[in-house]
Design a protein around this motif. Structure first.
Motif, PDB file in Angstrom:
ATOM      1  N   GLY A  17       0.804  -1.219   0.000  1.00 37.28           N
ATOM      2  CA  GLY A  17       0.000   0.000   0.000  1.00 37.28           C
ATOM      3  C   GLY A  17       0.832   1.260   0.000  1.00 37.28           C
ATOM      4  O   GLY A  17       0.436   2.288   0.557  1.00 37.28           O
ATOM      5  N   LEU A  18       1.981   1.195  -0.655  1.00 33.40           N
ATOM      6  CA  LEU A  18       2.884   2.335  -0.714  1.00 33.40           C
ATOM      7  C   LEU A  18       2.750   3.057  -2.049  1.00 33.40           C
ATOM      8  O   LEU A  18       2.377   2.444  -3.055  1.00 33.40           O
ATOM      9  CB  LEU A  18       4.333   1.865  -0.538  1.00 33.40           C
ATOM     10  CG  LEU A  18       4.697   1.266   0.819  1.00 33.40           C
ATOM     11  CD1 LEU A  18       6.091   0.651   0.764  1.00 33.40           C
ATOM     12  CD2 LEU A  18       4.621   2.320   1.913  1.00 33.40           C
ATOM     13  N   PRO A  19       3.077   4.355  -2.088  1.00 33.46           N
ATOM     14  CA  PRO A  19       3.059   5.078  -3.364  1.00 33.46           C
ATOM     15  C   PRO A  19       4.025   4.416  -4.349  1.00 33.46           C
ATOM     16  O   PRO A  19       5.080   3.922  -3.958  1.00 33.46           O
ATOM     17  CB  PRO A  19       3.539   6.486  -2.985  1.00 33.46           C
ATOM     18  CG  PRO A  19       3.232   6.607  -1.522  1.00 33.46           C
ATOM     19  CD  PRO A  19       3.424   5.238  -0.945  1.00 33.46           C
ATOM     20  N   GLN A  20       3.639   4.414  -5.608  1.00 30.90           N
ATOM     21  CA  GLN A  20       4.486   3.808  -6.622  1.00 30.90           C
ATOM     22  C   GLN A  20       5.872   4.451  -6.613  1.00 30.90           C
ATOM     23  O   GLN A  20       6.003   5.671  -6.584  1.00 30.90           O
ATOM     24  CB  GLN A  20       3.851   3.961  -7.999  1.00 30.90           C
ATOM     25  CG  GLN A  20       4.585   3.198  -9.104  1.00 30.90           C
ATOM     26  CD  GLN A  20       3.830   3.243 -10.426  1.00 30.90           C
ATOM     27  OE1 GLN A  20       2.673   3.628 -10.472  1.00 30.90           O
ATOM     28  NE2 GLN A  20       4.503   2.860 -11.501  1.00 30.90           N
ATOM     29  N   GLY A  21       6.889   3.620  -6.632  1.00 32.81           N
ATOM     30  CA  GLY A  21       8.275   4.098  -6.620  1.00 32.81           C
ATOM     31  C   GLY A  21       8.905   4.065  -5.234  1.00 32.81           C
ATOM     32  O   GLY A  21      10.121   4.273  -5.105  1.00 32.81           O
ATOM     33  N   SER A  22       8.107   3.795  -4.187  1.00 35.13           N
ATOM     34  CA  SER A  22       8.652   3.794  -2.827  1.00 35.13           C
ATOM     35  C   SER A  22       9.715   2.713  -2.646  1.00 35.13           C
ATOM     36  O   SER A  22      10.775   2.949  -2.053  1.00 35.13           O
ATOM     37  CB  SER A  22       7.529   3.576  -1.801  1.00 35.13           C
ATOM     38  OG  SER A  22       6.595   4.623  -1.838  1.00 35.13           O
ATOM     39  N   THR A  23       9.430   1.525  -3.146  1.00 32.20           N
ATOM     40  CA  THR A  23      10.394   0.433  -2.994  1.00 32.20           C
ATOM     41  C   THR A  23      11.663   0.715  -3.779  1.00 32.20           C
ATOM     42  O   THR A  23      12.779   0.447  -3.311  1.00 32.20           O
ATOM     43  CB  THR A  23       9.763  -0.900  -3.444  1.00 32.20           C
ATOM     44  OG1 THR A  23       8.610  -1.157  -2.641  1.00 32.20           O
ATOM     45  CG2 THR A  23      10.742  -2.047  -3.290  1.00 32.20           C
ATOM     46  N   SER A  24      11.524   1.287  -4.968  1.00 31.52           N
ATOM     47  CA  SER A  24      12.704   1.625  -5.771  1.00 31.52           C
ATOM     48  C   SER A  24      13.560   2.683  -5.083  1.00 31.52           C
ATOM     49  O   SER A  24      14.795   2.664  -5.185  1.00 31.52           O
ATOM     50  CB  SER A  24      12.285   2.127  -7.151  1.00 31.52           C
ATOM     51  OG  SER A  24      11.690   1.099  -7.900  1.00 31.52           O
ATOM     52  N   ASN A  25      12.926   3.616  -4.366  1.00 33.19           N
ATOM     53  CA  ASN A  25      13.697   4.626  -3.638  1.00 33.19           C
ATOM     54  C   ASN A  25      14.484   4.001  -2.492  1.00 33.19           C
ATOM     55  O   ASN A  25      15.577   4.450  -2.158  1.00 33.19           O
ATOM     56  CB  ASN A  25      12.758   5.700  -3.088  1.00 33.19           C
ATOM     57  CG  ASN A  25      12.214   6.615  -4.161  1.00 33.19           C
ATOM     58  OD1 ASN A  25      12.825   6.764  -5.226  1.00 33.19           O
ATOM     59  ND2 ASN A  25      11.056   7.208  -3.912  1.00 33.19           N
ATOM     60  N   HIS A  26      13.920   2.954  -1.884  1.00 33.89           N
ATOM     61  CA  HIS A  26      14.596   2.291  -0.765  1.00 33.89           C
ATOM     62  C   HIS A  26      15.647   1.292  -1.246  1.00 33.89           C
ATOM     63  O   HIS A  26      16.744   1.216  -0.692  1.00 33.89           O
ATOM     64  CB  HIS A  26      13.559   1.576   0.107  1.00 33.89           C
ATOM     65  CG  HIS A  26      14.168   0.732   1.178  1.00 33.89           C
ATOM     66  ND1 HIS A  26      14.785   1.266   2.290  1.00 33.89           N
ATOM     67  CD2 HIS A  26      14.277  -0.622   1.298  1.00 33.89           C
ATOM     68  CE1 HIS A  26      15.225   0.287   3.059  1.00 33.89           C
ATOM     69  NE2 HIS A  26      14.941  -0.864   2.478  1.00 33.89           N
ATOM     70  N   ALA A  27      15.304   0.513  -2.263  1.00 29.60           N
ATOM     71  CA  ALA A  27      16.196  -0.514  -2.801  1.00 29.60           C
ATOM     72  C   ALA A  27      16.165  -0.382  -4.317  1.00 29.60           C
ATOM     73  O   ALA A  27      15.272  -0.922  -4.970  1.00 29.60           O
ATOM     74  CB  ALA A  27      15.737  -1.903  -2.364  1.00 29.60           C
ATOM     75  N   ARG A  28      17.122   0.348  -4.854  1.00 23.87           N
ATOM     76  CA  ARG A  28      17.025   0.772  -6.251  1.00 23.87           C
ATOM     77  C   ARG A  28      17.111  -0.388  -7.232  1.00 23.87           C
ATOM     78  O   ARG A  28      16.461  -0.362  -8.281  1.00 23.87           O
ATOM     79  CB  ARG A  28      18.131   1.790  -6.548  1.00 23.87           C
ATOM     80  CG  ARG A  28      17.997   2.470  -7.902  1.00 23.87           C
ATOM     81  CD  ARG A  28      18.721   3.786  -7.933  1.00 23.87           C
ATOM     82  NE  ARG A  28      18.185   4.737  -6.967  1.00 23.87           N
ATOM     83  CZ  ARG A  28      17.111   5.480  -7.163  1.00 23.87           C
ATOM     84  NH1 ARG A  28      16.438   5.375  -8.300  1.00 23.87           N
ATOM     85  NH2 ARG A  28      16.687   6.317  -6.241  1.00 23.87           N
ATOM     86  N   THR A  29      17.902  -1.396  -6.909  1.00 22.98           N
ATOM     87  CA  THR A  29      18.070  -2.520  -7.833  1.00 22.98           C
ATOM     88  C   THR A  29      17.422  -3.774  -7.261  1.00 22.98           C
ATOM     89  O   THR A  29      17.086  -3.847  -6.071  1.00 22.98           O
ATOM     90  CB  THR A  29      19.558  -2.807  -8.067  1.00 22.98           C
ATOM     91  OG1 THR A  29      20.148  -3.228  -6.808  1.00 22.98           O
ATOM     92  CG2 THR A  29      20.281  -1.559  -8.563  1.00 22.98           C
ATOM     93  N   ARG A  30      17.284  -4.786  -8.104  1.00 18.24           N
ATOM     94  CA  ARG A  30      16.745  -6.064  -7.625  1.00 18.24           C
ATOM     95  C   ARG A  30      17.696  -6.686  -6.606  1.00 18.24           C
ATOM     96  O   ARG A  30      17.262  -7.288  -5.623  1.00 18.24           O
ATOM     97  CB  ARG A  30      16.516  -7.018  -8.797  1.00 18.24           C
ATOM     98  CG  ARG A  30      15.884  -8.347  -8.378  1.00 18.24           C
ATOM     99  CD  ARG A  30      15.386  -9.114  -9.581  1.00 18.24           C
ATOM    100  NE  ARG A  30      14.782 -10.394  -9.191  1.00 18.24           N
ATOM    101  CZ  ARG A  30      13.549 -10.526  -8.705  1.00 18.24           C
ATOM    102  NH1 ARG A  30      12.783  -9.463  -8.538  1.00 18.24           N
ATOM    103  NH2 ARG A  30      13.070 -11.718  -8.402  1.00 18.24           N
ATOM    104  N   GLN A  31      18.998  -6.544  -6.855  1.00 17.39           N
ATOM    105  CA  GLN A  31      19.981  -7.058  -5.902  1.00 17.39           C
ATOM    106  C   GLN A  31      19.775  -6.429  -4.523  1.00 17.39           C
ATOM    107  O   GLN A  31      19.801  -7.118  -3.498  1.00 17.39           O
ATOM    108  CB  GLN A  31      21.400  -6.766  -6.408  1.00 17.39           C
ATOM    109  CG  GLN A  31      22.513  -7.125  -5.435  1.00 17.39           C
ATOM    110  CD  GLN A  31      22.708  -8.615  -5.265  1.00 17.39           C
ATOM    111  OE1 GLN A  31      22.278  -9.408  -6.119  1.00 17.39           O
ATOM    112  NE2 GLN A  31      23.338  -9.012  -4.171  1.00 17.39           N
ATOM    113  N   ALA A  32      19.566  -5.131  -4.476  1.00 17.46           N
ATOM    114  CA  ALA A  32      19.360  -4.445  -3.202  1.00 17.46           C
ATOM    115  C   ALA A  32      18.084  -4.918  -2.517  1.00 17.46           C
ATOM    116  O   ALA A  32      18.038  -5.058  -1.284  1.00 17.46           O
ATOM    117  CB  ALA A  32      19.313  -2.937  -3.414  1.00 17.46           C
ATOM    118  N   LEU A  33      17.053  -5.168  -3.293  1.00 16.43           N
ATOM    119  CA  LEU A  33      15.796  -5.659  -2.728  1.00 16.43           C
ATOM    120  C   LEU A  33      15.976  -7.063  -2.150  1.00 16.43           C
ATOM    121  O   LEU A  33      15.476  -7.367  -1.064  1.00 16.43           O
ATOM    122  CB  LEU A  33      14.709  -5.661  -3.804  1.00 16.43           C
ATOM    123  CG  LEU A  33      13.308  -6.094  -3.365  1.00 16.43           C
ATOM    124  CD1 LEU A  33      12.796  -5.205  -2.225  1.00 16.43           C
ATOM    125  CD2 LEU A  33      12.342  -6.051  -4.552  1.00 16.43           C
TER     126      LEU A  33
END
Length: 216
Positions: A39-55
């Motif tokens: 339920g986060l604004p789109q792009g929130s996860t990318s701001n926290h973990a920019r790459t798939r590796q980081a995620l």
């Protein structure tokens, strides 16, 4: 009652990533899917973990934190079972080791097998990503080091090798219970204690005629 604090955004993202891994596997884990599920604004996860590796690394860190709460590896050296050690011709600490390991494993199997599914997903992905493999192995140090110390306290002359054998036994037991490779029935804590005791007896030695098997 203590006030339960809300998870931070980083924890929410990592917890959601684990939930997606558990339910949909590696293909279901994307930045967009985490945003939508959490339920986060789109792009929130990318701001926290920019790459798939980081995620993936965030998921590994969170998984290690959650598993440590259940397994409590730091408690293994203080989880004694004096009654079990009485009269046994075992190195000091062997019965305590079996009891502590069985207690932790039973706690995991009866309440946290969802975490185990996530760990399998991440472990398999780590075989394809050397950078993730290094991160995964580093996260596992919090479990390996107390186990090596436990084997040393139990009288092992080769604590690193014996710790690996204990891990292999525990992993096999968890896999069988999680996916039903033998059956999905969870052994009792007593059954796990006896099984672990038999393993330790074979590794650490001891005079069987003194009833060590019965005590463990």
């Amino acid at each position: 009652m203590p006030t339960r604090t809300a998870p931070s955004r980083a924890e929410l993202i990592a917890d959601t990533a684990l939930a997606l891994l558990r339910e949909h596997g590696m293909r279901g884990l994307t930045h967009r899917a985490v945003d939508e599920r959490a339920g986060l604004p789109q792009g929130s996860t990318s701001n926290h973990a920019r790459t798939r590796q980081a995620l993936l690394e965030a998921a590994v860190r969170r998984l290690a934190e959650l598993e440590a709460r259940v397994l409590a590896p730091g408690e293994l050296l203080t989880a004694g079972d004096p009654a079990g050690a009485a009269g046994a011709a075992w190195p000091t600490g062997a019965a305590e080791a079996a009891a502590g390991l069985a207690r932790a494993l039973h706690r995991y199997l009866t309440g946290s097998t969802d975490l185990l599914v996530c760990r399998y997903e991440l472990a398999l992905e780590a075989t394809r990503r050397p950078a993730l493999r290094a991160h995964y192995d580093e996260a596992g140090r919090r479990f390996r080091e107390p186990l090596v110390a436990l084997m040393t306290a139990a009288g092992s002359a080769e604590p690193e090798r014996h710790a690996l054998s204990v891990v292999a036994w525990a992993e096999g037991m968890m896999f069988a219970c999680a996916v039903g490779s033998y059956h999905r029935a969870i052994p009792t804590e007593e059954e796990l204690r006896r099984g672990c005791g038999e393993l330790l007896r074979g590794m650490l030695g001891g005079d069987q005629s003194h009833g060590a098997v019965d005590h463990l």
